[in-house]
Design an enzyme around this catalytic site. Structure first.
Site: not given
Length: 153
Positions: A27-28
């Site tokens: 994810d980020l």
């Protein structure tokens, strides 16, 4: 020469399946997105069946049924990150007429990352549970026995 696709192997009754973490798994924040652990476990279970000699595709194409997840319990212990190499360990822990319970652990260098208990039921094309073939149940019971034998003291 074309390299073979990744495959797991059995060590006694324990199936071990390798997974490398790529950018699209994260994810980020740079850690593995929680739903991707489920994908890794699904791949490991499918590989476990294939390595054990169960041809899911032929069964599906013959209209005889497919496995579907009936229940899932998962616990996230530690994050996995980009370029980690993980091992998904799968162990058959219970066999019923229409379903098999599989305990799965995802490890990084022996450290527990995620663990789950998955019940997969064999279902007919109309979605109703059906009995697993006797040969499959026997195979799963043999794998359970091998794990118990490995841990006998």
């Amino acid at each position: 020469m074309t390299p073979a696709p990744p495959s797991g192997l059995f060590d006694g009754g324990v199936h071990r399946f390798p997974v490398r973490i790529y950018f699209d798994d994260t994810d980020l924040s740079g850690i593995v997105y929680h739903a991707n652990y489920l994908r890794f476990m699904e791949r490991a279970r499918s590989d476990m069946l294939r390595v054990a000699g169960i041809d899911q595709r032929a069964t599906m194409e013959a209209g005889e049924g497919v496995y579907a997840v009936a229940s899932l319990e998962i616990a996230y212990k530690r994050p996995a990150k980009l370029d980690d190499v993980l091992i998904v360990e799968s162990v058959v822990s219970r066999v019923r007429a229409a379903a098999t319970e599989i305990r799965q652990s995802i490890l990084r260098e022996g450290e527990l990352i995620t663990q789950a208990v998955v019940t997969a039921a064999l279902v007919a094309p109309d979605g109703r549970p059906i009995r697993q073939p006797a040969a499959w149940r026997n195979l799963f019971e043999k794998l359970m026995t091998q794990v118990k034998g490995d841990h006998a003291g």
